[in-house]
Structures are given as structure tokens and as C-alpha cells.
Scaffold this motif. Structure first.
Motif, PDB file in Angstrom:
ATOM      1  N   GLN A 147       9.168 -36.506 -15.551  1.00  0.00           N
ATOM      2  CA  GLN A 147       9.156 -37.629 -16.490  1.00  0.00           C
ATOM      3  C   GLN A 147      10.471 -38.412 -16.414  1.00  0.00           C
ATOM      4  O   GLN A 147      10.465 -39.646 -16.416  1.00  0.00           O
ATOM      5  CB  GLN A 147       8.933 -37.112 -17.916  1.00  0.00           C
ATOM      6  CG  GLN A 147       8.806 -38.209 -18.968  1.00  0.00           C
ATOM      7  CD  GLN A 147       7.601 -39.104 -18.767  1.00  0.00           C
ATOM      8  OE1 GLN A 147       6.593 -38.680 -18.191  1.00  0.00           O
ATOM      9  NE2 GLN A 147       7.700 -40.354 -19.214  1.00  0.00           N
TER      10      GLN A 147
ATOM     11  N   GLU B 280      10.852 -42.331 -15.105  1.00  0.00           N
ATOM     12  CA  GLU B 280      11.445 -43.291 -16.040  1.00  0.00           C
ATOM     13  C   GLU B 280      12.645 -43.990 -15.419  1.00  0.00           C
ATOM     14  O   GLU B 280      12.838 -45.199 -15.609  1.00  0.00           O
ATOM     15  CB  GLU B 280      11.867 -42.569 -17.328  1.00  0.00           C
ATOM     16  CG  GLU B 280      10.703 -42.185 -18.230  1.00  0.00           C
ATOM     17  CD  GLU B 280      11.151 -41.424 -19.462  1.00  0.00           C
ATOM     18  OE1 GLU B 280      12.372 -41.121 -19.567  1.00  0.00           O
ATOM     19  OE2 GLU B 280      10.294 -41.131 -20.324  1.00  0.00           O
TER      20      GLU B 280
ATOM     21  N   ALA C 205       7.301 -45.238 -15.538  1.00  0.00           N
ATOM     22  CA  ALA C 205       6.703 -44.383 -16.563  1.00  0.00           C
ATOM     23  C   ALA C 205       5.310 -44.875 -16.950  1.00  0.00           C
ATOM     24  O   ALA C 205       4.406 -44.062 -17.219  1.00  0.00           O
ATOM     25  CB  ALA C 205       7.608 -44.322 -17.786  1.00  0.00           C
ATOM     26  N   ASP C 206       5.109 -46.194 -16.947  1.00  0.00           N
ATOM     27  CA  ASP C 206       3.807 -46.741 -17.333  1.00  0.00           C
ATOM     28  C   ASP C 206       2.784 -46.651 -16.205  1.00  0.00           C
ATOM     29  O   ASP C 206       1.599 -46.947 -16.416  1.00  0.00           O
ATOM     30  CB  ASP C 206       3.959 -48.193 -17.790  1.00  0.00           C
ATOM     31  CG  ASP C 206       4.518 -49.096 -16.706  1.00  0.00           C
ATOM     32  OD1 ASP C 206       5.215 -48.575 -15.790  1.00  0.00           O
ATOM     33  OD2 ASP C 206       4.285 -50.321 -16.761  1.00  0.00           O
ATOM     34  N   ARG C 207       3.216 -46.258 -15.019  1.00  0.00           N
ATOM     35  CA  ARG C 207       2.295 -46.111 -13.877  1.00  0.00           C
ATOM     36  C   ARG C 207       2.165 -44.659 -13.436  1.00  0.00           C
ATOM     37  O   ARG C 207       1.574 -44.387 -12.392  1.00  0.00           O
ATOM     38  CB  ARG C 207       2.809 -46.945 -12.690  1.00  0.00           C
ATOM     39  CG  ARG C 207       2.960 -48.440 -12.962  1.00  0.00           C
ATOM     40  CD  ARG C 207       1.627 -49.101 -13.194  1.00  0.00           C
ATOM     41  NE  ARG C 207       1.720 -50.536 -13.314  1.00  0.00           N
ATOM     42  CZ  ARG C 207       1.393 -51.387 -12.341  1.00  0.00           C
ATOM     43  NH1 ARG C 207       0.964 -50.939 -11.181  1.00  0.00           N
ATOM     44  NH2 ARG C 207       1.488 -52.688 -12.544  1.00  0.00           N
TER      45      ARG C 207
END
Length: 277
Positions: free
Chosen positions: A141, A145, A150-152
Motif C-alpha cells: 500500500q 501510494e 493508490a486509486d488504480r
């Protein structure tokens, strides 16, 4: 005196954590030679010492930059000379498993399973690098980030753009919090905004890591690197701060910036740089 919730707790520190560093440099090469094929010496008699910080590796195509990085990553074996990394010999046919756990490496092209999600791929690489199982989710994680993905993280690799795939490559290189980080053309495919964020990440990493980044983009070196390593024809022709390289060039040399003109000047007369650092 009351000792309660406000008392100071001493954190547990391992013996390894307080032991003095047993090496002067994270990377130290003496007379390093690496042959590619039967005849060509791609790295030819290099003396090099690198410590904590961000080191920009510059040089024209065919200068030996990728061969040097592959050798430092223990992918290639030195032909002659000595190479020590984190105080351990990295030459010969020895087992480098423990050393590799402390290295992060992004090659120019890296393989991946297209059906993996970003998270699955970085998790897999963390497992290969023997990150403790309990630590892998948090390490993955943090890595995704840091590269802005992080959103993918739960999208499949095959759905990503080339620039995003490159950022996944950077994430896998840093997932084990390496002591030595080797990046070969990491900004290939990144757009200008992503390159700016990557420069910031390099500076952050360089505070406690020995980072060697190979690039053709002199402006990235000027912005993010504390040290320049210039290669030409398999030899080290300059090592020093960017300002020192910039001072070598003049208006008669090619380039849009002082650093580019210094780079051009040094390649025209590589002997000028030897023995000055």
C-alpha cells in the motif's frame, strides 16, 4: 512521581539496528570490468564509490550505463576487478540472496503478468524479495501510494497506460525499502507532471538510500540528483555535483542549460574530467 499513561516507553531495538555500519560506501568498485559478448568490454576499468544520496548516471547510448546497473543488481558478473555492496563482495559466482533483499531494481524493461492487478503484482514482487508475510500488505500500500497509483491498485496491469506501468515498476523496486535503489530509465513514458512527482520521490528516497538513476534527461539530474556519474565508452569520465559539471561547459558547447553544455563539453574531451574528483 507518578508513572502512568504519560510515562516514556523505550522501543525495542535489535542488535542489528544499533550495530555500527561495517562499510564506508554502499557501493564500491575498483578496476571493475564487465564484458558483454566475447570481445566488448562494456564497463572498462571503473573505480566508483557511492554512498547515501541520489546519483544521476549520464552518458550516450552504448556508454555502458545499463551494463553497470545490471552488474550492481547482481544480474551480471564482473569480468575483472572488485565490487563490494553494503560491505559484501558482489563479484564471482557467490550466492547473493541476502544482498538482493536489500536492493531495489527497475530495469529498462521488466516483465509482468498482464492479468495481475497492480496490487497483486507488487505483492508478488514483495514475496520474491522475502518481505515478511505480515508486512507485505502495508508495504505494498505504501509503495503504490508513493507512486500515485493508490486509486488504480485493483486494476489489471493490462489496462494501464505505458506511463502507469512504469510507475508500477518503480513501486516494485521500492516495496522492500531497499538500502540500494537502481533505476534504469525510470521516467520513460512519464508525463511532465509525473516526472515532477518522481523527482520529489527521488529526493525523499535519497535521504537514507543510495539511489543510482540512469537517464537521458539532464534536467532530471539537475533537479533531483546530488551527484553526477558520467560514463563514456565504458569508462567513468566525471563524478561530482551537478554544479561542477555545469562549470565545465561554455557557450560554444551544445545544450540549452549550463548542465547540458557541461555534459557536451565533457563528452568532447573526456580526459578533462579524469582525476578532478
Amino acid at each position: 512521581m507518578t508513572i502512568g499513561k504519560e510515562h516514556h516507553m523505550m522501543s525495542a531495538v535489535s542488535a542489528a539496528g544499533i550495530a555500527p555500519t561495517a562499510y564506508a560506501w554502499q557501493i564500491q568498485a575498483t578496476g571493475l570490468k564487465v564484458r558483454v559478448g566475447r570481445k566488448r568490454m562494456a564497463v572498462n576499468g571503473v573505480d566508483l564509490s557511492l554512498g547515501t544520496g541520489v546519483h544521476g548516471l549520464l552518458g550516450p547510448n552504448g556508454a555502458g550505463k545499463t551494463t553497470l546497473i545490471r552488474t550492481l543488481a547482481t544480474v551480471l558478473r564482473p569480468t575483472e576487478g572488485t565490487l563490494e555492496m553494503l560491505g559484501e563482495s558482489a563479484g564471482g559466482m557467490g550466492e547473493h540472496r541476502a544482498l538482493r533483499r536489500r536492493i531495489g531494481y527497475l530495469p529498462q524493461e521488466f516483465g509482468y503478468y498482464k492479468r495481475f492487478t497492480v496490487r497483486e503484482f507488487v505483492e508478488y514482487m514483495a514475496w520474491l524479495k522475502e518481505v515478511p508475510k505480515a508486512d507485505i500488505p502495508a508495504a505494498v500500500q505504501r509503495a503504490v501510494e508513493r507512486v500515485g497509483l493508490a486509486d488504480r491498485a485493483d486494476e489489471r496491469m493490462k489496462a494501464l497506460s505505458g506511463g502507469m506501468v512504469r510507475r508500477v515498476g518503480i513501486a516494485q523496486a521500492i516495496v522492500n525499502d531497499p538500502t540500494i535503489l537502481l533505476l534504469d530509465e525510470p521516467t520513460a513514458g512519464l508525463d511532465p507532471a509525473q516526472r515532477l512527482r518522481f523527482r520529489e520521490l527521488l529526493q525523499e528516497l535519497g535521504t537514507d538510500t543510495c539511489v543510482l538513476v540512469s537517464t537521458h534527461l539532464v534536467e532530471d539530474v539537475a533537479a533531483a540528483c546530488t551527484n553526477v556519474v558520467l560514463f563514456a565508452e565504458g569508462r567513468l569520465v566525471f563524478q561530482g555535483p551537478p554544479d561542477e559539471l555545469a562549470s565545465v561547459g561554455g557557450p560554444e558547447h551544445m545544450g540549452d542549460s549550463p548542465l547540458e553544455r557541461g555534459y557536451s563539453a565533457m563528452l568532447l574531451n573526456p580526459e578533462q574530467g579524469r582525476g578532478t574528483w
